[in-house]
Scaffold this active site. Structure first.
Site, PDB file in Angstrom:
ATOM      1  N   ARG A   1      10.834   0.179  11.150  1.00 24.04           N
ATOM      2  CA  ARG A   1       9.730   0.412  12.083  1.00 24.04           C
ATOM      3  C   ARG A   1       9.777  -0.569  13.242  1.00 24.04           C
ATOM      4  NH1 ARG A   1       4.414   0.785   8.391  1.00 24.04           N
ATOM      5  NH2 ARG A   1       3.631  -0.304  10.220  1.00 24.04           N
TER       6      ARG A   1
ATOM      7  N   ARG B   1      -9.887   1.045   8.419  1.00 26.29           N
ATOM      8  CA  ARG B   1      -9.506  -0.299   8.859  1.00 26.29           C
ATOM      9  C   ARG B   1     -10.650  -0.979   9.597  1.00 26.29           C
ATOM     10  NH1 ARG B   1      -3.591   0.775   8.933  1.00 26.29           N
ATOM     11  NH2 ARG B   1      -2.389  -1.068   9.417  1.00 26.29           N
TER      12      ARG B   1
ATOM     13  N   ARG C   1      -0.639  -8.181  13.467  1.00 26.57           N
ATOM     14  CA  ARG C   1      -1.212  -7.210  12.526  1.00 26.57           C
ATOM     15  C   ARG C   1      -2.009  -7.919  11.434  1.00 26.57           C
ATOM     16  NH1 ARG C   1       4.140  -4.275  11.070  1.00 26.57           N
ATOM     17  NH2 ARG C   1       2.890  -3.080   9.610  1.00 26.57           N
TER      18      ARG C   1
ATOM     19  N   ARG D   1      11.906  -5.040   5.602  1.00 24.08           N
ATOM     20  CA  ARG D   1      11.867  -3.724   4.950  1.00 24.08           C
ATOM     21  C   ARG D   1      12.471  -2.609   5.810  1.00 24.08           C
ATOM     22  NH1 ARG D   1       5.248  -2.710   4.764  1.00 24.08           N
ATOM     23  NH2 ARG D   1       5.008  -2.236   6.975  1.00 24.08           N
TER      24      ARG D   1
ATOM     25  N   LYS E   1       0.839  -1.222   0.000  1.00 17.68           N
ATOM     26  CA  LYS E   1       0.000   0.000   0.000  1.00 17.68           C
ATOM     27  C   LYS E   1       0.867   1.264   0.000  1.00 17.68           C
ATOM     28  CE  LYS E   1      -2.158  -0.991   3.900  1.00 17.68           C
ATOM     29  NZ  LYS E   1      -1.470  -2.238   4.283  1.00 17.68           N
TER      30      LYS E   1
HETATM   31  P1  AMP Z   1       0.482   0.998   9.068  1.00 20.53           P
HETATM   32  O1  AMP Z   1       1.559   2.008   8.923  1.00 20.53           O
HETATM   33  O2  AMP Z   1      -0.724   1.275   8.199  1.00 20.53           O
HETATM   34  O3  AMP Z   1       0.977  -0.421   8.940  1.00 20.53           O
HETATM   35  O4  AMP Z   1      -0.066   1.129  10.577  1.00 20.53           O
HETATM   36  C1  AMP Z   1       0.783   0.891  11.687  1.00 20.53           C
HETATM   37  C2  AMP Z   1      -0.049   0.759  12.932  1.00 20.53           C
HETATM   38  O5  AMP Z   1      -0.741   1.997  13.172  1.00 20.53           O
HETATM   39  C3  AMP Z   1      -1.149  -0.284  12.888  1.00 20.53           C
HETATM   40  O6  AMP Z   1      -0.676  -1.577  13.206  1.00 20.53           O
HETATM   41  C4  AMP Z   1      -2.134   0.251  13.917  1.00 20.53           C
HETATM   42  O7  AMP Z   1      -1.675   0.024  15.239  1.00 20.53           O
HETATM   43  C5  AMP Z   1      -2.047   1.755  13.679  1.00 20.53           C
HETATM   44  N1  AMP Z   1      -3.020   2.210  12.646  1.00 20.53           N
HETATM   45  C6  AMP Z   1      -2.731   2.764  11.428  1.00 20.53           C
HETATM   46  N2  AMP Z   1      -3.842   3.085  10.764  1.00 20.53           N
HETATM   47  C7  AMP Z   1      -4.874   2.724  11.578  1.00 20.53           C
HETATM   48  C8  AMP Z   1      -6.290   2.779  11.432  1.00 20.53           C
HETATM   49  N3  AMP Z   1      -6.876   3.265  10.318  1.00 20.53           N
HETATM   50  N4  AMP Z   1      -7.037   2.323  12.472  1.00 20.53           N
HETATM   51  C9  AMP Z   1      -6.475   1.827  13.593  1.00 20.53           C
HETATM   52  N5  AMP Z   1      -5.160   1.733  13.779  1.00 20.53           N
HETATM   53  C10 AMP Z   1      -4.350   2.174  12.778  1.00 20.53           C
END
Ligand code: AMP
Length: 229
Positions: free
Chosen positions: A172, A99, A183, A138, A24
């Protein structure tokens, strides 16, 4: 900017759906450069809030480290704030949002208030087993955010960013094999139902995201040009 967004009178609004590692962020950055759309990553916004030590960031930190979802309330507040910025009027690529069904409904309401809608919710279809390797290998350039991978995409010169020459690379905290599994579970339990949500609104498009970055990029370009029509 490509002609697709330059000739439109209204913005193109896209959602990229898919589990961690589906691509993404990588594809959102490519679409941003190609079409002048704005990448909105709630993960990036939350990580910035954590780094800045805001109240929202403090509340989100441990939840993110565990690989669980941050509350809809916090995420929606952060997203609404960002969507009030002027650049968003060019059109958006939502990366990692919505989400949950509650977030999807809130997004519909937010866009409707300004006479807009989602043009396409693009589901990046991948196999879970491959995601653990993709995510745990990554890293990104700390200066420009260019993405790399231990096995699939290393910089030409070790430790030096191909794009900007930066020499600090970062990983990260939640990109480790154990947290990725949590996740992935969160994705299947709370986010995958959104595939049916958008199919029911006739805005779902699926893309085989086990393909190479350039093949996925080509598929997405075709979709954007079609919906930008
Ligand atoms: P990402 O960078 O999209 O992989 O998000 C990293 C982490 O941020 C996720 O594992 C969640 O803990 C939190 N997070 C990001 N976007 C959301 C969302 N839309 N709703 C809830 N938690 C989120």
């Amino acid at each position: 900017m490509d002609g697709a967004s330059a000739t439109r009178t209204r913005p193109v609004n896209l959602i990229l759906l898919g589990p961690p590692g589906a691509g993404k962020g990588t594809q959102a950055r490519i679409l941003e450069e190609k079409f002048g759309l704005v990448q909105l990553s709630t993960g990036d916004l939350l990580r910035a809030a954590v780094a800045a030590g805001t109240e929202a960031g403090k509340a989100a930190k441990a939840v993110m480290e565990a690989g669980d979802l941050v509350s809809d309330e916090i995420v929606l507040a952060i997203l609404k704030d960002r969507m009030a910025d002027d650049d968003v009027a060019r059109g958006i690529i939502l990366d990692g949002f919505p989400r949950t069904e509650a977030q999807a409904a809130a997004l519909d309401a937010l866009l409707k208030a300004s006479g807009q809608t989602i043009d396409a919710a693009i589901s990046l279809e991948v196999e879970d087993d491959a995601m653990v390797e993709r995510v745990s290998g990554r890293f990104t350039c700390a200066a420009c955010g260019e993405g790399y991978h231990d096995s699939f995409k290393t910089p030409a010169k070790d430790g030096v960013c191909d794009k900007c020459g930066g020499t600090e690379m970062k990983r990260r905290a939640d990109d480790n094999a154990e947290t990725v599994r949590t996740r992935l579970q969160a994705y299947h339990a709370q986010t995958a139902p959104l595939i049916a949500y958008y199919a029911g609104r006739d805005s779902l498009v699926t893309v085989d995201a086990m393909a190479s970055i350039t093949d996925v990029e080509a598929a997405l370009e075709t979709i954007v040009k079609r919906v930008a029509g």
